[in-house]
Design an enzyme around this catalytic site. Structure first.
Site, PDB file in Angstrom:
ATOM      1  N   GLU A 172       0.840  -1.214   0.000  1.00 52.74           N
ATOM      2  CA  GLU A 172       0.000   0.000   0.000  1.00 52.74           C
ATOM      3  C   GLU A 172       0.868   1.254   0.000  1.00 52.74           C
ATOM      4  O   GLU A 172       0.487   2.292  -0.545  1.00 52.74           O
ATOM      5  CB  GLU A 172      -0.943   0.006   1.215  1.00 52.74           C
TER       6      GLU A 172
ATOM      7  N   LYS B 111      -2.762   9.863   1.848  1.00 51.06           N
ATOM      8  CA  LYS B 111      -4.136   9.384   1.991  1.00 51.06           C
ATOM      9  C   LYS B 111      -5.039  10.487   2.518  1.00 51.06           C
ATOM     10  O   LYS B 111      -6.164  10.656   2.045  1.00 51.06           O
ATOM     11  CB  LYS B 111      -4.185   8.163   2.918  1.00 51.06           C
TER      12      LYS B 111
ATOM     13  N   ASN C  58      -7.711   2.760  -5.005  1.00 53.47           N
ATOM     14  CA  ASN C  58      -8.001   1.351  -5.266  1.00 53.47           C
ATOM     15  C   ASN C  58      -7.084   0.740  -6.316  1.00 53.47           C
ATOM     16  O   ASN C  58      -7.341  -0.365  -6.799  1.00 53.47           O
ATOM     17  CB  ASN C  58      -9.463   1.201  -5.697  1.00 53.47           C
TER      18      ASN C  58
ATOM     19  N   HIS D  76      -6.598  -2.963  -6.462  1.00 53.79           N
ATOM     20  CA  HIS D  76      -7.555  -3.593  -5.548  1.00 53.79           C
ATOM     21  C   HIS D  76      -8.627  -4.411  -6.254  1.00 53.79           C
ATOM     22  O   HIS D  76      -9.133  -5.367  -5.691  1.00 53.79           O
ATOM     23  CB  HIS D  76      -8.196  -2.536  -4.645  1.00 53.79           C
TER      24      HIS D  76
ATOM     25  N   HIS E  20      -4.057  -9.373   2.369  1.00 52.30           N
ATOM     26  CA  HIS E  20      -4.620  -8.305   1.546  1.00 52.30           C
ATOM     27  C   HIS E  20      -3.516  -7.582   0.759  1.00 52.30           C
ATOM     28  O   HIS E  20      -3.624  -7.390  -0.450  1.00 52.30           O
ATOM     29  CB  HIS E  20      -5.379  -7.315   2.434  1.00 52.30           C
TER      30      HIS E  20
END
Lengths: 359, 359
Positions: B181, B223, B241, B244, B261
Site C-alpha cells: 500500500e 491518503k 483502489n 484492488h 490483503h
C-alpha cells in the site's frame, strides 16, 4: 395527492401522500436510473406487490420477500437482503424499495445504508405506523435481543410514497397502533391537531379516507419539521420519543411479540403523562384527555405486569440514556413536551410501581 | 511524534505517528468524557493490550478480544462487539477503540458506525497496512461470503494513533504486505515518494525506525489529502483502489485465506501496470520499475492460478462496478493514475489470460 418536503439541504426529499399512488409510476421516477431491489414481506407481497410492480413498469428490478414480524427485524434477516443484492449483482447505483410496514422500512433502509457503504432507497409504507412515523426521517436499524433498534444508521430515503389505499387492508389493531404515533404529534407540539383528533377519532377508526389522509399528512408535516431542525437527534428530535422509553421496555420484555410497537407506545405515553402529572407538570385534566383519546382509539394505557426491578433495568438500556443519566420525554401540557434528565426520580419510581408486577 | 490532520470540516481529526505512543495517554484524551470499549484480537491482545491500558489509565473501559484473521471479518463477529457494548450498558457517549490491524479497525469501526446509529471510535493500528491505509479515511465494513467489504459505512474516527513501535513484532510477510500500500501512494500521486522508496527498500525491510516513520507519515499525508478531497469516493478517492479490483478477486477466490490483503494488492498493482502497458499508457521502463520494487519488498507480482471465466466474474462483483461498467485504476506513469471505464477490453482480457489457470 399531497406533497411535503423534508428540508435537509442536499439530502432533502419529497413525501407523497394520497390514494392510488402505488401504481402511478412514482417509484420508477425515483430510481435515479439504477436498478431496484423491492424488499417486502409475506403479508404485504400478495396484497400490494403487483401494484408496486405496475409502478415499476419498464424498470429493471427484482424482489425479496421476508418473513413478517418484529421478531425478524434482525441482522440475520439483513443477510437475506444482502444476499439478494449480491446475487442480483447490484452495484452502487442500486435503489432499495421498502414496501411494507415499519419493520420492512427500518430493515431495508439499514441494508441500503450499509450495502457497499450506502445506496439509495425509497420508503413505500403500507401501514399507518410507517406512513406517519418510521418511513420519514432516515432512522434505520434492527433489533438486538437485548434492545430495540440498537444497531442502525441515519440514512435518508430518496422519497416517501404513502399510498393511503393500503390502509384499507390494515388489521384494526394495527390501525389503532398507528394512531398512537399520530396522537403523539399532537401531544408534543401541535395542540390544534390534538383537538382535531379528539373531534375525528371515530372517523379515523372507520377509515374515512379524508380523515386518514389529513392525519397522515399532518403527522408527516410535524415529523418533517422536527427532523429538519435536528436530523441526528442532538436535541429536539428526541421529543419524538414521547412514550418510547417506557414503551421499548414493554417490547423488550415481551420479546417483540404480543404487543405491537404502537400499543407499547400508547401505554408509554399514558405512563409519561402520569409521571408528568406526578411531577406537577401536566394538569390532571390534560392527563385525563390524553388517556381518554388513547382509549377511544382502542389503545392500551397501562403496561403488562413487569417486575419493578426488571422495568427499571430495561429502561436503562434505552438509547436515550446518555452518560449514565436517563433522559425522558415528559409533558408540560397538550402540545408541549420536554426532553429532560432533570426530574424527581421518585415520580418515575411511583409511575413504575403503580403498574409493576410483584418482584 | 509527527501529527497530521485529515481536513474534513467538523469531522476533521488528527493522525499521530511515532514511537511510544500507546502508553502516552493519547487514547484517554480522545474519549470525549465517555467510556471506552477496546476491541482487539487474540494475537494483538497479549502484545499490546497492557500498553493500551496504560494509555487508558483513569478511564472507565473494558475489552473484547476477537479471533484473528480476515475470515472473521463478518457480521457474526460484529455480534460479539454489539453484545459487549450492550452487556457493558454503553450508551451514545461510548467510544470504541480499535487496537489491531485492518480487520479489527474495519470491523470495530463498522460496529461504532452502527451501534445506536453511531458512536465515536479511535483507530489504534498495530500493523503497517493499517497504519498506512485502513485506519485513515473512515471506510468501515465487513465481508460477505461473495465479496469483500460489501457491507459497511463511511464513519470517520475521532483520531488515529499509530505507534510505530508495534511494527517491531509484525511478521515479515505482514510488513511486506503493508509496503504494497505504501508503494501504491508513490504510484498514484507521488513520484518523489516512489523514488525515496526505491532508495530505502532495504532500510524498510530491516525496520529502520526513521525509515518506517517516514514511510507511514508520507503514506498518511497522501491518503489524508485524497480523502479530504473526496470523502465518499464520488471520484478521485477511487485512485486509492489501484491494484484492488484485481486483488479483491484473488482474496475472494482464495476465501480470504492464504493471501494477505497487501499481497493480493501487490499482485493486483503488477497486473494493473501490465494492463496499462498493454494499453500503451505506461512505458515498459516504469512498468519494470514498479514490478522490481514490489519484488525487492518481497511481494508477489502475479495472482494464483484462477480460471479465466471465474476471474472475470469475480471482478464484476467489485464495488467499483457502476451502472454495469467495470471501472479500473490504471497508470499513465509513476505518480500518475486514472480511474476509468474507458479502456480496450482486449487489454484486460490479455492481462487476465496471461495468468489464468486452464478453464
Amino acid at each position: 395527492m399531497r406533497t411535503l418536503q423534508v428540508a435537509l439541504g442536499e439530502r432533502s426529499y419529497p413525501i407523497y401522500i394520497g390514494p392510488g399512488l402505488l401504481g402511478r409510476g412514482l417509484i420508477g421516477e425515483h430510481l435515479a436510473g439504477g436498478r431496484a431491489l423491492l424488499v417486502t414481506n409475506e403479508t404485504v407481497a400478495p396484497l400490494y406487490q403487483a401494484r408496486a410492480a405496475a409502478g415499476l413498469a419498464g424498470c429493471d428490478w427484482r424482489a425479496v420477500v421476508l418473513p413478517d414480524g418484529e421478531a425478524y427485524k434482525t441482522l440475520e434477516t439483513c443477510q437475506r437482503v444482502y444476499d439478494a443484492l449480491i446475487e442480483g449483482q447490484f452495484d452502487r447505483t442500486a435503489t432499495v424499495v421498502a414496501l411494507g410496514g415499519g419493520v420492512v422500512g427500518d430493515l431495508a433502509g439499514f441494508c441500503a445504508a450499509t450495502y457497499q457503504r450506502g445506496v439509495g432507497y425509497l420508503q413505500v409504507p403500507t401501514t399507518l405506523l410507517a406512513q406517519v412515523d418510521s418511513a420519514v426521517g432516515g432512522k434505520t436499524g434492527v433489533n438486538h435481543p437485548q434492545g430495540k433498534n440498537m444497531i442502525g444508521a441515519f440514512h435518508q430515503p430518496r422519497a416517501v410514497i404513502a399510498d393511503t389505499d393500503t390502509l384499507a387492508t390494515l388489521p384494526e389493531r394495527e390501525l389503532s397502533a398507528g394512531l398512537a404515533e399520530v396522537v403523539k404529534y399532537g401531544l408534543i407540539r401541535d395542540a390544534a391537531f390534538f383537538d382535531w383528533l379528539e373531534a375525528h377519532a371515530e372517523a379515523l377508526l372507520r377509515r374515512d379516507p379524508a380523515a386518514l389522509t389529513h392525519a397522515v399528512a399532518e403527522s408527516c408535516r410535524n415529523k418533517a419539521e422536527v427532523v429538519a431542525a435536528d436530523e441526528r437527534e442532538a436535541g429536539s428530535r428526541a421529543l419524538l420519543n414521547l412514550g418510547h422509553t417506557f414503551g421499548h421496555a414493554i417490547e423488550t420484555h415481551t420479546g417483540y411479540s404480543g404487543w405491537l410497537h404502537g400499543e407499547a407506545v400508547a401505554a408509554g405515553i399514558a405512563m409519561a403523562a402520569r409521571m408528568s402529572t406526578a411531577l406537577g407538570w401536566l394538569d390532571e385534566r390534560d392527563r385525563a384527555r390524553t388517556e381518554a383519546l388513547l382509549q377511544r382509539l382502542r389503545l392500551p394505557t397501562a403496561p403488562p405486569p413487569i417486575p419493578l426491578a426488571r422495568y427499571r433495568a430495561l429502561m436503562r438500556v434505552d438509547k436515550k440514556v446518555q452518560g449514565g443519566r436517563l433522559r425522558l420525554v415528559l409533558l408540560r401540557g397538550i402540545g408541549e413536551a420536554v426532553v429532560t434528565a432533570e426530574f424527581d426520580e421518585a415520580a418515575l419510581e411511583r409511575t413504575l410501581r403503580e403498574h409493576a408486577a410483584a418482584d
